[in-house]
Design a protein around this motif. Structure first.
Motif, short mmCIF file in Angstrom:
data_model
loop_
_atom_site.label_atom_id
_atom_site.label_comp_id
_atom_site.label_asym_id
_atom_site.label_seq_id
_atom_site.Cartn_x
_atom_site.Cartn_y
_atom_site.Cartn_z
N THR A 141 15.05 -7.90 -26.18
CA THR A 141 14.63 -7.14 -27.36
C THR A 141 13.13 -7.27 -27.58
N ALA A 142 12.58 -8.45 -27.35
CA ALA A 142 11.13 -8.63 -27.44
C ALA A 142 10.41 -7.76 -26.43
N CYS A 143 11.01 -7.62 -25.26
CA CYS A 143 10.45 -6.78 -24.21
C CYS A 143 10.40 -5.32 -24.66
N PRO A 157 16.99 -4.62 -38.30
CA PRO A 157 18.27 -4.54 -37.59
C PRO A 157 18.13 -3.73 -36.30
N VAL A 158 18.83 -4.17 -35.27
CA VAL A 158 18.82 -3.50 -33.97
C VAL A 158 20.21 -2.90 -33.75
N SER A 159 20.29 -1.62 -33.46
CA SER A 159 21.59 -0.96 -33.32
C SER A 159 21.84 -0.51 -31.89
N ILE A 160 23.12 -0.40 -31.54
CA ILE A 160 23.55 0.08 -30.23
C ILE A 160 24.46 1.28 -30.44
N GLU A 161 24.19 2.37 -29.72
CA GLU A 161 25.04 3.56 -29.81
C GLU A 161 25.17 4.19 -28.43
N ILE A 162 26.38 4.56 -28.06
CA ILE A 162 26.62 5.24 -26.79
C ILE A 162 26.77 6.73 -27.09
N ILE A 216 19.50 1.90 -27.51
CA ILE A 216 19.12 0.75 -28.34
C ILE A 216 18.04 1.22 -29.31
N GLN A 217 18.28 1.02 -30.60
CA GLN A 217 17.32 1.49 -31.59
C GLN A 217 16.83 0.36 -32.49
N ILE A 218 15.52 0.26 -32.59
CA ILE A 218 14.85 -0.62 -33.56
C ILE A 218 14.12 0.34 -34.49
N PRO A 219 14.70 0.67 -35.65
CA PRO A 219 14.16 1.73 -36.50
C PRO A 219 12.68 1.56 -36.80
N GLY A 220 11.95 2.65 -36.62
CA GLY A 220 10.52 2.64 -36.88
C GLY A 220 9.69 2.02 -35.77
N VAL A 221 10.38 1.50 -34.73
CA VAL A 221 9.67 0.82 -33.65
C VAL A 221 9.98 1.44 -32.29
N ASP A 222 11.26 1.55 -31.97
CA ASP A 222 11.63 1.95 -30.61
C ASP A 222 13.04 2.52 -30.58
N GLY A 271 21.20 -3.21 -21.17
CA GLY A 271 21.19 -4.66 -21.28
C GLY A 271 21.70 -5.17 -22.61
N THR A 272 21.65 -6.48 -22.78
CA THR A 272 22.13 -7.12 -24.01
C THR A 272 20.94 -7.38 -24.94
#
Length: 237
Positions: free
Chosen positions: A100-102, A157-162, A191-197, A203-204
């Motif tokens: 996630t840091a990556c 919060p980090v979300s995962i959606e397929i 993988i979504q980090i709102p407002g960031v990426d 990956g996990t």
């Protein structure tokens, strides 16, 4: 085979049935939470425990002929055996934090420079990110460290959606890797980090940026024409 880590990165134990065993050590299960070595993220390790209590250490996990193969350090498992899989959680959790840091660092590099990520490799002591950039300003690269740590401190919060492929590819900059997904892939995991990426990734990941230690950029180097590499590691907050 059901890949349980795709929807639940925090699953530490699971039950499964052995589908096949090759050479007494390469085991394919009907479902697994073990992450295979791929995409710059190292494989999980852990244990398979048979119903009679016999333990089979998992030393390596990889994809083979489209299936996830678990290499075990002790012979004895056979097709039809029921097992409990146990993930080495300390190792998995560290790679989740690094991954996630990556993403955060990659997003900052992409947003600041327009560079695409050409590769990455997670490690237990440090992680690297490769990107295609002609100009290389080490002071500017070092400034990204504070920006990453600020995002970590915001506890996002980090979300995962397929998502269906067509829908996912409509998201701007969703695929920051230089090699796009091949046409045969019908669904894409986002993988979504709102407002960031917002990025396609298999990956996990950590569920909240606040669970990531601060980073320190320790080295920046040229790796050839338009190929730059940055190494970072975690430091105590």
């Amino acid at each position: 085979m059901k890949e349980l880590y795709l929807t639940d990165c925090y699953l530490k134990e699971f039950k499964a049935t052995v589908e096949s065993v090759k050479d007494d050590k390469f085991v394919v299960l009907d479902r697994t939470a073990f992450y295979p070595n791929s995409g710059g993220q190292p494989h999980d390790t852990g244990m398979l425990v048979r119903e009679d209590g016999a333990e089979f250490p998992v030393t390596y996990v990889a994809r083979s002929e489209g299936r996830i193969s678990h290499e075990i350090a002790a012979a004895g498992l056979k097709a039809g055996d029921n097992v409990k899989g146990i993930i080495d959680w300390d190792r998995r959790h560290l790679f989740m934090q690094y991954h996630t840091a990556c993403h955060i660092l990659s997003a900052i590099i992409h947003n600041e420079t327009g560079a695409k990520i050409s590769g990455n490799q997670l490690g237990e002591d440090k992680t690297r990110v490769d990107f295609n950039l002609e100009d290389f300003d080490r002071e500017l690269i070092k400034s990204y460290e504070a920006k990453v740590n600020e995002i970590i401190d915001r506890k996002i919060p980090v979300s995962i959606e397929i998502m269906p492929r067509d829908e996912a590819l409509k998201i701007p900059s969703v695929v920051k890797l230089m090699d796009a997904f091949p046409p045969e892939i019908e669904e894409i995991r986002i993988i979504q980090i709102p407002g960031v990426d917002t990025q396609a990734c298999g990956g996990t990941h950590i569920a909240n940026t606040g669970d990531i230690p601060h980073i320190e950029i320790i080295k920046a180097e040229n790796k050839g024409k338009n190929n730059r590499r940055v190494y970072f590691r975690f430091v105590d907050n």
